[in-house]
Design a protein around this motif. Sequence first.
Motif, mmCIF file in Angstrom:
data_model
loop_
_atom_site.group_PDB
_atom_site.id
_atom_site.type_symbol
_atom_site.label_atom_id
_atom_site.label_comp_id
_atom_site.label_asym_id
_atom_site.label_seq_id
_atom_site.Cartn_x
_atom_site.Cartn_y
_atom_site.Cartn_z
ATOM 1 N N LYS B 130 0.869 -1.182 0.000
ATOM 2 C CA LYS B 130 0.000 0.000 0.000
ATOM 3 C C LYS B 130 0.903 1.228 0.000
ATOM 4 O O LYS B 130 1.106 1.877 1.018
ATOM 5 C CB LYS B 130 -0.923 -0.028 1.216
ATOM 6 N N SER B 132 2.906 4.868 -1.111
ATOM 7 C CA SER B 132 2.569 6.297 -1.097
ATOM 8 C C SER B 132 3.393 7.036 -2.146
ATOM 9 O O SER B 132 4.609 6.871 -2.227
ATOM 10 C CB SER B 132 2.863 6.868 0.294
ATOM 11 N N GLY B 173 -5.332 0.676 -1.616
ATOM 12 C CA GLY B 173 -4.575 1.267 -0.507
ATOM 13 C C GLY B 173 -3.408 2.120 -0.968
ATOM 14 O O GLY B 173 -2.588 2.573 -0.178
ATOM 15 N N ARG B 175 -1.741 5.454 -2.290
ATOM 16 C CA ARG B 175 -2.073 6.870 -2.111
ATOM 17 C C ARG B 175 -1.207 7.752 -2.994
ATOM 18 O O ARG B 175 -0.089 7.395 -3.350
ATOM 19 C CB ARG B 175 -1.847 7.272 -0.644
ATOM 20 N N ASP B 225 3.129 5.846 7.467
ATOM 21 C CA ASP B 225 1.826 5.283 7.768
ATOM 22 C C ASP B 225 0.959 6.239 8.586
ATOM 23 O O ASP B 225 -0.253 6.057 8.678
ATOM 24 C CB ASP B 225 2.017 3.957 8.515
ATOM 25 N N SER B 227 0.096 9.043 7.775
ATOM 26 C CA SER B 227 -0.785 9.764 6.849
ATOM 27 C C SER B 227 -1.700 8.793 6.086
ATOM 28 O O SER B 227 -2.220 9.138 5.029
ATOM 29 C CB SER B 227 0.046 10.584 5.858
ATOM 30 N N ARG B 228 -1.885 7.613 6.624
ATOM 31 C CA ARG B 228 -2.630 6.527 5.968
ATOM 32 C C ARG B 228 -3.964 6.948 5.335
ATOM 33 O O ARG B 228 -4.374 6.436 4.316
ATOM 34 C CB ARG B 228 -2.841 5.394 7.008
ATOM 35 N N SER B 229 -4.652 7.906 5.962
ATOM 36 C CA SER B 229 -5.980 8.293 5.443
ATOM 37 C C SER B 229 -5.941 9.535 4.557
ATOM 38 O O SER B 229 -6.983 10.083 4.216
ATOM 39 C CB SER B 229 -6.956 8.507 6.601
ATOM 40 N N THR B 231 -5.189 11.066 1.011
ATOM 41 C CA THR B 231 -4.854 10.823 -0.405
ATOM 42 C C THR B 231 -5.629 11.782 -1.309
ATOM 43 O O THR B 231 -6.676 12.297 -0.934
ATOM 44 C CB THR B 231 -5.101 9.352 -0.820
#
Lengths: 72, 242
Positions: B130, B132, B173, B175, B225, B227-229, B231
């Motif tokens: 996942k 970035s 997942g 981003r 991680d 900033s996982r949410s 995008t």
Amino acid sequence: MERLLQIVNTILENRGKNIVDDINPDTNLRNDLGFDSLDLAELTVRIEAEYDVDIFEDGVVMTIGDITKKIM
Amino acid sequence: MRNILITGVSRGLGLEIVKSILEEEDTVVYGISRSKSQGLVNLMDQYPFRLKWMSYDLNDVDHVRARIFKDFIGIQTPIHGFVNNAAVAYDDIVTNLNYEPLLDMYKVNVFTPMFVTKYVIRHFLLHQVKGSIVHVSSISVHTGYKGLAMYASSKGALEAFSKNTAREWGEKGIRSNILVAGFMETDMSATLTEDQKNRIYKRTSMKTPTTTKSVAATIRFLLSDLSRSITGQNVYVDSGTI
């Protein structure tokens, strides 16, 4: 064909779908295996890593037979 | 280990991004630039195992997969993040526009980064990562400055590309975000006169240049991680440009 079946099932498993027992040259990727565009992207990548061929680079790939023609 | 691909690592912001990311001990940086600077050589001495470098000219749109992904990184090495930092500026007023320099700039700023993104996403898919992606853009896209229309247009293209990449690959997942940087004191803005710079800085809330440290730290956050949410966003680090 055995290796291609493994790749297909890896993708189905990654998407939480049921795996299949066998594939043949007429197996349609979208209609029979239920692949969407993101699944087809993953298929391209896994075949590229294994056979060093980008199956979508020229033309449309619809069936397992279309793939085997490109990697054999 | 988390492997991060970064372009334009030899100078300015790129060097600062590499420094910031290598502060995290579980990271390896795959850095790309045309040439090696003394600053980069020093950093490679400091991190002999965690900083890998290859010379690549981003003018070359055609050998991205072969040189960067097969030879340099290796198909079996997972990539977790990509920072599209390298850029060139074509500064002139619009009535002087020429095709060749425009094309050269678009190759480096837009076309090759789009192909790197293509293969980065393929790499993410192959390794079920996942990942970035962070593209560095410029505040000139949003405020407008005399002489920057061509440069800003290339960064605007990246912003649209990032937004749509985020939409397309979000369900895996993966981003993609934009770091919108304000004017920094780097080689890229070295051709501006003091007077021009001061006029630019006056257009910020803080009346100061944007620091490369602040931009680099935000990129590090966007790769992590934490900033996982986040995008499909533009994150502004620009001294509050108004």
